[in-house]
Design a protein around this motif. Structure first.
Motif, mmCIF file in Angstrom:
data_model
loop_
_atom_site.group_PDB
_atom_site.id
_atom_site.type_symbol
_atom_site.label_atom_id
_atom_site.label_comp_id
_atom_site.label_asym_id
_atom_site.label_seq_id
_atom_site.Cartn_x
_atom_site.Cartn_y
_atom_site.Cartn_z
ATOM 1 N N UNK A 86 0.937 -1.211 0.071
ATOM 2 C CA UNK A 86 -0.198 -0.124 -0.028
ATOM 3 C C UNK A 86 0.999 1.123 -0.022
ATOM 4 N N UNK A 87 0.464 2.130 -0.369
ATOM 5 C CA UNK A 87 1.239 3.529 -0.551
ATOM 6 C C UNK A 87 0.307 4.710 0.212
ATOM 7 N N UNK A 88 1.274 5.685 0.361
ATOM 8 C CA UNK A 88 0.763 6.678 1.219
ATOM 9 C C UNK A 88 1.816 8.020 0.973
ATOM 10 N N UNK A 89 1.192 8.970 1.199
ATOM 11 C CA UNK A 89 2.312 10.238 1.227
ATOM 12 C C UNK A 89 1.518 11.650 1.135
ATOM 13 N N UNK A 90 2.308 12.627 1.666
ATOM 14 C CA UNK A 90 1.759 13.864 1.690
ATOM 15 C C UNK A 90 2.486 14.922 0.385
ATOM 16 N N UNK A 91 1.478 15.945 -0.005
ATOM 17 C CA UNK A 91 2.232 16.866 -0.818
ATOM 18 C C UNK A 91 1.625 18.273 -0.505
ATOM 19 N N UNK A 92 2.224 19.131 -1.187
ATOM 20 C CA UNK A 92 1.982 20.572 -0.802
ATOM 21 C C UNK A 92 1.403 21.174 -2.145
ATOM 22 N N UNK A 93 1.203 20.579 -3.287
ATOM 23 C CA UNK A 93 0.930 21.384 -4.481
ATOM 24 C C UNK A 93 0.674 20.419 -5.237
ATOM 25 N N UNK A 94 0.067 20.606 -6.449
ATOM 26 C CA UNK A 94 -0.286 19.776 -7.689
ATOM 27 C C UNK A 94 -1.545 18.908 -7.212
ATOM 28 N N UNK A 95 -1.714 17.922 -7.927
ATOM 29 C CA UNK A 95 -2.861 17.054 -7.773
ATOM 30 C C UNK A 95 -2.886 15.426 -7.501
ATOM 31 N N UNK A 96 -1.687 15.270 -7.139
ATOM 32 C CA UNK A 96 -1.442 13.892 -6.835
ATOM 33 C C UNK A 96 -1.006 13.251 -7.944
ATOM 34 N N UNK A 97 -0.405 13.865 -8.995
ATOM 35 C CA UNK A 97 0.218 12.828 -9.949
ATOM 36 C C UNK A 97 1.331 11.977 -9.461
ATOM 37 N N UNK A 98 2.078 12.547 -8.702
ATOM 38 C CA UNK A 98 3.167 11.683 -8.239
ATOM 39 C C UNK A 98 2.625 10.471 -7.654
ATOM 40 N N UNK A 99 1.339 10.192 -7.057
ATOM 41 C CA UNK A 99 0.883 8.964 -6.358
ATOM 42 C C UNK A 99 0.568 8.092 -7.522
ATOM 43 N N UNK A 100 -0.161 8.854 -8.817
ATOM 44 C CA UNK A 100 -0.860 8.100 -9.618
ATOM 45 C C UNK A 100 0.316 7.399 -10.532
ATOM 46 N N UNK A 101 1.394 7.957 -10.717
ATOM 47 C CA UNK A 101 2.645 7.387 -11.502
ATOM 48 C C UNK A 101 3.261 6.261 -10.733
#
Length: 140
Positions: A86-101
């Motif tokens: 399973x994957x998780x993480x935080x972000x401060x900008x963008x739309x979550x593209x890093x997670x989809x990739x």
């Protein structure tokens, strides 16, 4: 009893807080959980666990942290075939593209995504912490 690794990198503490909530979820259902900084994990350890939660924030242009986490993860990719993760993480900008990739990369490696990934904008709030605990439970 399932043995779950929660492997993460955190710069500001947001992803570390998420990792701790994932670990709480793992333990709430009676599984054995181990919290590991990405520097403590490599491909040789993948087989030691029934499932693995990987946590990394979005960095730069929506990519995984490149100094420590990404090299560790790339080293593990070939060992993830048929592994429940399973994957998780935080972000401060963008739309979550890093997670989809990242999800695509895991699927292409043959990993089994146990549940929806959890992303959190900046510091995790109570909803995000609940989602992280649920992720831990699903993984266990």
């Amino acid at each position: 009893m399932s043995k779950i690794a929660v492997v993460y990198w955190s710069g500001t503490g947001n992803t570390e807080a998420m990792a701790n909530a994932v670990l709480e979820g793992v333990k709430e259902v009676g599984a054995e959980g181990e919290l590991l900084n990405c520097g403590e994990f490599d491909a040789a350890k993948v087989a030691d666990y029934d499932a693995i939660a990987f946590g990394c924030p979005a960095m730069g242009d929506e990519v995984l942290e490149e100094g420590e986490f990404e090299p560790m993860f790339e080293g593990c990719v070939s060992a993830l075939k048929d592994k429940k993760i399973a994957l998780f993480g935080s972000y401060g900008w963008g739309d979550g593209e890093w997670m989809r990739n990242w999800e695509d990369e895991c699927r292409n490696a043959g990993a089994v995504l146990a549940c929806d990934s959890v992303t959190c904008n900046d510091a995790p709030d109570s909803d995000c912490e609940s989602a992280c605990r649920a992720l831990g439970k699903r993984l266990a």
